[in-house]
Design a protein around this motif. Structure first.
Motif, PDB file in Angstrom:
ATOM      1  N   LEU A  28      38.302  51.677  41.801  1.00 57.69           N
ATOM      2  CA  LEU A  28      39.064  52.087  42.982  1.00 57.69           C
ATOM      3  C   LEU A  28      40.545  51.803  42.796  1.00 57.69           C
ATOM      4  CD1 LEU A  28      36.648  50.888  45.826  1.00 57.69           C
ATOM      5  CD2 LEU A  28      37.053  53.242  45.079  1.00 57.69           C
ATOM      6  N   ASN A  33      38.041  57.981  43.044  1.00 55.52           N
ATOM      7  CA  ASN A  33      37.593  58.097  44.434  1.00 55.52           C
ATOM      8  C   ASN A  33      36.199  57.498  44.609  1.00 55.52           C
ATOM      9  OD1 ASN A  33      35.509  60.149  43.973  1.00 55.52           O
ATOM     10  ND2 ASN A  33      37.186  61.608  43.701  1.00 55.52           N
ATOM     11  N   LYS A  34      35.785  57.306  45.850  1.00 53.76           N
ATOM     12  CA  LYS A  34      34.531  56.601  46.146  1.00 53.76           C
ATOM     13  C   LYS A  34      33.305  57.310  45.592  1.00 53.76           C
ATOM     14  CE  LYS A  34      36.192  54.205  50.282  1.00 53.76           C
ATOM     15  NZ  LYS A  34      36.014  53.989  51.735  1.00 53.76           N
ATOM     16  N   THR A  37      33.181  56.856  41.892  1.00 54.54           N
ATOM     17  CA  THR A  37      32.839  55.459  41.605  1.00 54.54           C
ATOM     18  C   THR A  37      31.332  55.236  41.748  1.00 54.54           C
ATOM     19  OG1 THR A  37      35.011  54.662  42.351  1.00 54.54           O
ATOM     20  CG2 THR A  37      33.229  53.059  42.291  1.00 54.54           C
ATOM     21  N   LYS A  38      30.736  55.835  42.751  1.00 51.12           N
ATOM     22  CA  LYS A  38      29.278  55.722  42.949  1.00 51.12           C
ATOM     23  C   LYS A  38      28.531  56.316  41.753  1.00 51.12           C
ATOM     24  CE  LYS A  38      29.270  55.815  48.030  1.00 51.12           C
ATOM     25  NZ  LYS A  38      28.895  56.612  49.230  1.00 51.12           N
TER      26      LYS A  38
END
Length: 273
Positions: A28, A33-34, A37-38
């Protein structure tokens, strides 16, 4: 059903449970971005195994970043710690780099590697800086290996110099590119010594200052050793300094061909945008 914890081996040889939150935080911070990242964490969870070493996990993350949109830019930012470790091994480059960081903070750097006469002996001070009317002694400690802490010895050494030259300075700083030990933090707090290091202080640590002000070292780019030497010889220490020149001018200054210069400048522009 009880899920067995995956134990990983750190650079210093110690063993800890795998903590994906550390990768999440770094991703992050690097601008991932989220959702991306996931996806990265999901891939890493499927690849880690008992006894895997942290440098192998690092490679896994870099490979996962490569598969993401704008992966090249994200990977460069993620390599910040490694890039700073390349500013060695003598430490002189790191001192100059710290000088650049201080210039973008509240300090004005007067001298790098300056001699100051103390009460008992003459000291070669890494950096002499000013904050307002206050003169600050800055001791820089650079490590080029993973898993190394800056400890109490370095904190004691810095304070001893400060005490001997106290007539010339109002404050002291210990700045390093690694984490600092709890003993060093405790001692520094007791004697009034300021520390700037990796992850410390928590709200204004070395990497946070660098990322906030886009002060990435030139070594964060995928340059070969000859290109790094050429840039440093041209006194280009920060990656964003490449944007201060036109392609032909920078090519003449460094000996790097214009096409390569153009690609590097585009990458830097993406990194700081």
């Amino acid at each position: 059903m009880i899920t067995q914890k995956v134990i990983i081996i750190k650079a210093d040889g110690s063993k800890v449970a795998f903590n994906p939150n550390k990768i999440i935080t770094t991703c992050l911070r690097a601008g991932v971005n989220k959702e991306a990242t996931k996806r990265i964490i999901k891939k890493i969870r499927g690849q880690v195994y008992q006894g895997v070493e942290t440098h192998d996990i690092y490679k896994m993350v870099l490979n996962a970043l490569n598969e993401e949109k704008e992966g090249t830019v994200l990977k460069q930012r993620y390599k910040l710690k490694e890039a700073i470790m390349k500013l060695g091994p003598t430490g002189f480059l790191f001192e100059n780099y710290v000088g650049e960081i201080l210039k973008h903070s509240e300090f004005k750097v007067k001298t790098i590697s300056g001699k100051v006469r103390g009460r008992c002996t003459v000291h070669e001070i890494d950096l002499i800086a000013f904050s307002g009317n206050k003169r600050t002694l800055v001791e820089c400690k650079h490590h080029s290996k993973h898993g190394v802490y800056t400890g109490l010895k370095e904190s004691l050494y810095t304070h001893a110099r400060f005490l001997d030259t106290k007539s010339s300075f109002e404050s002291e700083y210990l700045i390093c590119n690694t984490k600092v030990s709890m003993h060093a933090k405790k001692y520094a707090k007791c004697v009034g010594q300021h520390i700037l290091s990796w992850k410390y202080p928590p709200n204004n640590s070395l990497e946070k200052i660098i990322e906030k002000n886009h002060l990435y070292p030139i070594t964060i780019l995928s340059l070969n050793s000859k290109e790094i030497r050429s840039c440093l010889h041209a006194k280009i220490l920060l990656a964003k300094n490449l944007l201060n020149y036109r392609e032909k001018e920078l090519s003449k200054k460094t000996g790097i061909n214009t096409k390569r210069i153009s690609n590097l400048q585009k990458l830097v522009q993406q990194m700081i945008s």
